[in-house]
Motif scaffolding. Structure first.
Motif, PDB file in Angstrom:
ATOM      1  N   ARG A 462       0.854  -1.182   0.000  1.00 38.54           N
ATOM      2  CA  ARG A 462       0.000   0.000   0.000  1.00 38.54           C
ATOM      3  C   ARG A 462       0.891   1.234   0.000  1.00 38.54           C
ATOM      4  O   ARG A 462       1.765   1.369   0.853  1.00 38.54           O
ATOM      5  N   PHE A 463       0.643   2.123  -0.953  1.00 40.64           N
ATOM      6  CA  PHE A 463       1.458   3.321  -1.109  1.00 40.64           C
ATOM      7  C   PHE A 463       0.619   4.561  -0.818  1.00 40.64           C
ATOM      8  O   PHE A 463      -0.544   4.645  -1.217  1.00 40.64           O
ATOM      9  N   VAL A 464       1.222   5.511  -0.129  1.00 39.69           N
ATOM     10  CA  VAL A 464       0.571   6.782   0.165  1.00 39.69           C
ATOM     11  C   VAL A 464       1.374   7.887  -0.503  1.00 39.69           C
ATOM     12  O   VAL A 464       2.597   7.977  -0.307  1.00 39.69           O
ATOM     13  N   LEU A 465       0.686   8.708  -1.287  1.00 38.72           N
ATOM     14  CA  LEU A 465       1.332   9.827  -1.975  1.00 38.72           C
ATOM     15  C   LEU A 465       0.815  11.139  -1.388  1.00 38.72           C
ATOM     16  O   LEU A 465      -0.397  11.363  -1.343  1.00 38.72           O
ATOM     17  N   PHE A 466       1.725  11.985  -0.921  1.00 39.54           N
ATOM     18  CA  PHE A 466       1.367  13.338  -0.486  1.00 39.54           C
ATOM     19  C   PHE A 466       1.386  14.225  -1.723  1.00 39.54           C
ATOM     20  O   PHE A 466       2.404  14.298  -2.423  1.00 39.54           O
ATOM     21  N   THR A 467       0.268  14.884  -2.007  1.00 42.49           N
ATOM     22  CA  THR A 467       0.140  15.648  -3.247  1.00 42.49           C
ATOM     23  C   THR A 467      -0.423  17.035  -2.963  1.00 42.49           C
ATOM     24  O   THR A 467      -0.986  17.298  -1.894  1.00 42.49           O
ATOM     25  N   THR A 468      -0.294  17.911  -3.976  1.00 45.51           N
ATOM     26  CA  THR A 468      -0.858  19.259  -3.858  1.00 45.51           C
ATOM     27  C   THR A 468      -2.261  19.335  -4.438  1.00 45.51           C
ATOM     28  O   THR A 468      -2.900  20.390  -4.371  1.00 45.51           O
ATOM     29  N   GLY A 469      -2.740  18.259  -5.031  1.00 42.83           N
ATOM     30  CA  GLY A 469      -4.068  18.247  -5.631  1.00 42.83           C
ATOM     31  C   GLY A 469      -4.477  16.823  -5.965  1.00 42.83           C
ATOM     32  O   GLY A 469      -3.719  15.868  -5.784  1.00 42.83           O
ATOM     33  N   PHE A 470      -5.702  16.675  -6.467  1.00 39.85           N
ATOM     34  CA  PHE A 470      -6.266  15.360  -6.762  1.00 39.85           C
ATOM     35  C   PHE A 470      -5.598  14.775  -8.006  1.00 39.85           C
ATOM     36  O   PHE A 470      -5.515  15.432  -9.052  1.00 39.85           O
ATOM     37  N   LEU A 471      -5.126  13.538  -7.888  1.00 39.74           N
ATOM     38  CA  LEU A 471      -4.568  12.826  -9.043  1.00 39.74           C
ATOM     39  C   LEU A 471      -5.688  12.058  -9.730  1.00 39.74           C
ATOM     40  O   LEU A 471      -6.407  11.283  -9.093  1.00 39.74           O
ATOM     41  N   ASP A 472      -5.832  12.257 -11.034  1.00 39.81           N
ATOM     42  CA  ASP A 472      -6.871  11.551 -11.785  1.00 39.81           C
ATOM     43  C   ASP A 472      -6.718  10.042 -11.614  1.00 39.81           C
ATOM     44  O   ASP A 472      -5.596   9.522 -11.542  1.00 39.81           O
ATOM     45  N   PRO A 473      -7.842   9.303 -11.565  1.00 39.82           N
ATOM     46  CA  PRO A 473      -7.756   7.834 -11.476  1.00 39.82           C
ATOM     47  C   PRO A 473      -6.896   7.216 -12.571  1.00 39.82           C
ATOM     48  O   PRO A 473      -6.149   6.270 -12.328  1.00 39.82           O
TER      49      PRO A 473
END
Length: 507
Positions: A462-473
């Motif tokens: 299981r990977f968790v990505l910290f992002t600045t916005g929503f990543l498209d599916p």
């Protein structure tokens, strides 16, 4: 088969040497890059859960032993006593489906919850309907499955009606389970309700804890008691003992040859085999030595329909099969190679992947194949099983034993991938190379960025990505595909989740 809905995919530019570029980065350089990215997170608003994740899976802790699974708390009770309402109250959000009709919750559903600085897993249960024949002995079957997989139990009773015959059935089952039980008197809104709750002492389960799940009254005190009862780490949902037998579930539709395959592997008629579909009702455990090591196989009842659409014995057989999948580490999904893939076959595979288990797809009855059917099967696989193209396939005949020796290699491959953990440095090096070659498309004039990534757990990865916005599916699926191409992960589902964080406002 139902038509698969069109899903927009990310149109990536060719990048055939991504894996080699990532492999060329040495561990020290990868760790330094990731450390710089991790430092950059300090400019963003992080929640306590984020910080806990980063501490648990940061650079200094990557070689530490897994701390174990959080304890499991099952919430059981007859229909319409407020189990799902209590779940929602504990979670602090409307997650479980609530309706003023008995039996809305039919399947067991798990939720992660936090209380007193500890993480626990809640299991909401339902579907306790006495069938038309009045076979009351079946009433607690689903609860028994949930209890078997729990460290402790909240037994919810409606204090306004007092103990019923159904409650007493469940009490007897709870006593047999020997699990810690906390008696919950729900719908206690005032002092008068507390007097009604006192009647529940007659159930013989100790002190009834009065709560109002609807209004929150007494729930905090109840959770304090639950934490005192639960172990620090789950004794049920625990990691396998190193060197112990790996747990394998044999699943599939009725009469696909699960029992025949188990008998062939065991070398004896361990399980009843019949041309009549549905011979196996309960899971059957068997220790089998294959490839110089022991495996614990569980032969399960064939899954005919969705559990919530089944009735009577089939309903409970499906629930036991679900339990076998949850208790397993790898599932062998048997399909009939000489029959068209069905919607039910695809649903069974989905059940395995949603449970997060390693997967091997086994096409049985290969001795009954002809060239025309072989061509048709390949087309069906391309159309209906494209979403699990990462799973190893074994073509065999359980009846003759042909190619059954290939199962061990496939299971070993899937389990090694299921166990795999990528270092934080290597993962962020991969993300950096991937995004540089194929950044996320602009959305509304903005481009979401990946700030940092960590592997929160394995089994499954299981990977968790910290992002600045929503990543498209579609972009998340692209990341998953490239993860597989770069690091393997053959035979295991992988999960990618986002934590969208905003930059901290400077004072």
């Amino acid at each position: 088969m139902a038509d698969t809905p069109d899903i927009e995919e990310f149109d990536a530019a060719p990048d055939e040497d991504l894996a080699s570029r990532v492999a060329a980065i040495d561990e020290q350089d990868a760790a330094q890059r990731a450390e710089a990215l991790r430092s950059g997170l300090e400019d963003y608003d992080l929640e306590e859960e984020d910080l806990s994740l980063l501490r648990a899976h940061g650079f200094e802790d990557e070689d530490e032993v897994d701390e174990g699974a959080p304890p499991v708390l099952a919430i059981v009770g007859r229909p319409n006593v407020g189990k799902s309402t209590l779940v929602n109250r504990i979670l602090g959000r409307r997650e479980a489906v609530v309706e003023d009709v008995p039996g809305v919750t039919r399947d067991r559903v798990s939720y992660s919850a936090f209380w007193g600085g500890r993480k626990i897993t809640l299991v909401d249960t339902g579907g306790w309907d006495i069938d038309v024949n009045g076979m009351a002995s079946r009433i607690a079957d689903q609860a028994e499955i949930a209890i078997d997989l729990a460290d402790a139990v909240l037994f919810v009773v409606d204090s306004t009606t007092g103990p019923t015959a159904t409650d007493e059935h469940v009490v007897r089952m709870l006593r047999r389970s020997k699990k810690p039980v906390i008696l919950v008197a729900n719908k206690v809104d005032d002092e008068r309700g507390e007097l009604q709750a006192a009647e529940l002492w007659s159930l013989g389960l100790g002190e009834p804890h009065p709560v109002s799940a609807m209004h929150g009254r007494g729930v905090a005190d109840l959770l304090d008691v639950a934490l005192e009862t639960l172990p620090e780490v789950s004794a049920i949902d625990q990691k396998r003992e190193e060197g112990g037998p790996r747990r394998v579930a044999l699943v599939g539709r009725p009469n696909v040859g699960k029992s025949s395959l188990l008998n062939k592997l065991v070398g004896s008629e361990r399980v009843l085999v019949s041309d009549l579909a549905g011979t196996t009702r309960d899971p059957v455990d068997e220790l089998v030595e294959l490839g110089g090591r022991q495996w614990r196989f569980v032969d399960t009842a064939g899954i005919r329909k969705r559990a919530k659409q089944s009735t009577g014995a089939d309903f409970y057989a499906a629930l036991r099969t679900q339990t076998a999948i949850e208790r397993a580490e790898v599932a062998l999904v048997l399909l009939e190679s000489n029959a068209r893939l069905s919607e039910q076959d695809v649903r069974i595979i989905k059940t395995v992947t949603e449970a997060g288990k390693a997967l091997v797809i086994v096409f049985n009855k290969w001795d009954l194949m002809d060239e025309d059917r072989r061509w048709q099967l390949e087309r069906e696989i391309e159309q209906d099983l494209a979403h699990v193209s990462w799973a190893p396939r074994v073509n065999l005949s359980a009846m003759t034993g042909w190619h059954t020796d290939r199962i061990v290699r496939a299971m070993t491959t899937s389990l090694e991938s299921w166990d795999t953990r990528i270092s934080t440095g290597r993962l962020n090096a991969f993300l950096g190379e991937l995004v540089a070659a194929n950044p996320h498309p602009l959305r509304g004039g903005k481009q979401p960025r990946i700030l940092f990534g960590t592997q929160a757990s394995n089994r499954p990865p299981r990977f968790v990505l910290f992002t600045t916005g929503f990543l498209d599916p579609g972009y998340r699926r692209y990341i998953a595909r490239r993860l597989r191409e770069t690091f393997g992960f053959e035979g295991t589902p992988i999960e990618i989740s986002m934590r969208i964080r905003e930059k901290r406002k400077r004072k």
